[in-house]
Design a protein around this motif. Structure first.
Motif, short mmCIF file in Angstrom:
data_model
loop_
_atom_site.label_atom_id
_atom_site.label_comp_id
_atom_site.label_asym_id
_atom_site.label_seq_id
_atom_site.Cartn_x
_atom_site.Cartn_y
_atom_site.Cartn_z
N ALA A 1 0.84 -1.23 -0.20
CA ALA A 1 0.13 0.44 -0.04
C ALA A 1 0.97 1.13 0.02
O ALA A 1 0.41 2.56 -0.80
N LYS A 2 1.81 1.63 0.86
CA LYS A 2 3.07 2.66 0.65
C LYS A 2 3.73 2.71 0.08
O LYS A 2 3.69 3.45 -0.97
N SER A 3 3.96 1.23 -1.29
CA SER A 3 4.93 2.35 -2.78
C SER A 3 4.02 2.13 -3.78
O SER A 3 4.00 2.55 -4.36
N ASP A 4 2.62 1.52 -3.53
CA ASP A 4 1.39 2.37 -4.69
C ASP A 4 0.62 3.86 -3.99
O ASP A 4 1.08 4.20 -5.09
N THR A 5 1.05 3.91 -3.34
CA THR A 5 0.98 5.57 -2.88
C THR A 5 1.63 6.33 -2.94
O THR A 5 1.27 7.30 -4.00
N LYS A 6 2.63 6.02 -3.01
CA LYS A 6 4.54 6.51 -3.44
C LYS A 6 4.42 6.66 -4.80
O LYS A 6 4.48 7.79 -5.60
N GLU A 7 3.40 5.41 -5.60
CA GLU A 7 3.64 6.23 -7.02
C GLU A 7 2.95 6.71 -7.61
O GLU A 7 3.24 6.84 -8.60
N ILE A 8 1.33 6.17 -6.75
CA ILE A 8 0.40 7.78 -7.20
C ILE A 8 1.02 8.83 -7.25
O ILE A 8 0.82 9.97 -7.89
N THR B 1 3.78 10.40 -6.56
CA THR B 1 5.05 10.60 -7.30
C THR B 1 4.12 11.04 -9.61
O THR B 1 4.76 11.99 -9.84
N THR B 2 3.40 9.92 -9.52
CA THR B 2 2.91 9.94 -10.53
C THR B 2 2.09 11.64 -10.74
O THR B 2 1.85 12.40 -11.92
N ALA B 3 1.41 11.96 -10.01
CA ALA B 3 -0.06 13.17 -9.38
C ALA B 3 1.66 14.55 -9.38
O ALA B 3 0.69 15.16 -10.33
N ILE B 4 2.56 14.25 -8.89
CA ILE B 4 3.22 15.53 -8.85
C ILE B 4 3.99 15.66 -10.30
O ILE B 4 3.99 17.23 -10.80
N GLU B 5 4.10 14.76 -11.26
CA GLU B 5 4.62 14.42 -12.50
C GLU B 5 3.92 15.91 -13.17
O GLU B 5 4.37 16.53 -13.90
N THR B 6 2.18 15.16 -12.61
CA THR B 6 1.19 15.44 -14.24
C THR B 6 1.31 17.11 -14.25
O THR B 6 1.22 17.64 -14.55
N GLU B 7 1.11 17.14 -12.91
CA GLU B 7 1.27 18.79 -11.91
C GLU B 7 1.97 19.73 -12.46
O GLU B 7 2.12 20.77 -12.92
N GLN B 8 3.64 19.14 -12.45
CA GLN B 8 3.82 19.78 -12.77
C GLN B 8 4.40 20.06 -15.04
O GLN B 8 4.44 21.08 -14.97
N GLN B 9 3.78 19.43 -15.55
CA GLN B 9 3.95 19.21 -16.45
C GLN B 9 2.65 19.62 -16.92
O GLN B 9 2.93 21.07 -17.93
N LEU B 10 1.54 20.06 -16.44
CA LEU B 10 0.59 20.77 -16.74
C LEU B 10 0.61 21.99 -16.06
O LEU B 10 1.07 23.37 -17.24
N SER B 11 1.60 22.65 -14.96
CA SER B 11 1.92 24.02 -14.71
C SER B 11 3.14 24.28 -15.62
O SER B 11 3.07 25.56 -16.05
N GLU B 12 3.99 23.20 -15.84
CA GLU B 12 4.83 24.23 -17.28
C GLU B 12 3.93 24.35 -18.02
O GLU B 12 4.34 25.30 -18.89
N ARG B 13 2.71 24.09 -19.12
CA ARG B 13 2.75 24.02 -20.35
C ARG B 13 1.36 25.43 -20.20
O ARG B 13 1.54 26.34 -21.20
N GLU B 14 1.34 25.82 -18.78
CA GLU B 14 0.28 26.80 -18.76
C GLU B 14 0.32 27.50 -18.31
O GLU B 14 -0.46 28.92 -18.13
#
Length: 127
Positions: A41-48, A50-63
């Motif tokens: 569960a900890k591993s899955d949470t960490k992966e989720i 991390t993915t959310a942070i990367e997506t947020e960064q990509q969106l903020s960089e683009r927008e």
């Protein structure tokens, strides 16, 4: 001599020790399973996360547009070609000014153009 149905005292202790050992093994295995579930569960949470942070960064960089935009900034923002942006600037649909021979556009002007696009598309939808 022992009577029928009776067991020697050491047999009873022996059986109790076996039962106690079995309970300990079961408890240990249950704890291992709980630990493994918690790790997963900890591993899955960490992966989720991390993915959310990367997506947020990509969106903020683009927008996020800089205060003064280049043609490349506008291309990235609208996801269109250099030719399209140049045509919009040359036809004065997007206001601009030049520094040397390079076109520059204020962020507000890009957002104004975007608003006109949104307004036009909203009007077409509701007609």
């Amino acid at each position: 001599m022992k009577k029928s149905g009776e067991s020697e005292p050491y047999e009873k202790e022996f059986l109790e020790l076996i039962a106690k050992g079995f309970r300990l093994l079961v408890e240990r295995r249950e704890q291992e399973i709980r630990d493994e579930i918690a790790r997963q569960a900890k591993s899955d949470t960490k992966e989720i996360v991390t993915t959310a942070i990367e997506t947020e960064q990509q969106l903020s960089e683009r927008e996020v547009l800089p205060p003064v935009c280049t043609i490349s900034d506008i291309m990235d923002y609208f996801k269109v070609s250099r030719t399209t942006v140049s045509k919009l600037i040359n036809s004065e649909q997007i206001k601009s000014y030049k520094i040397g021979n390079k076109a520059r556009v204020k962020r507000e002007w890009v957002l104004e153009y975007e608003e006109t696009l949104i307004t036009k598309s909203n009007n077409k939808i509701f007609r």
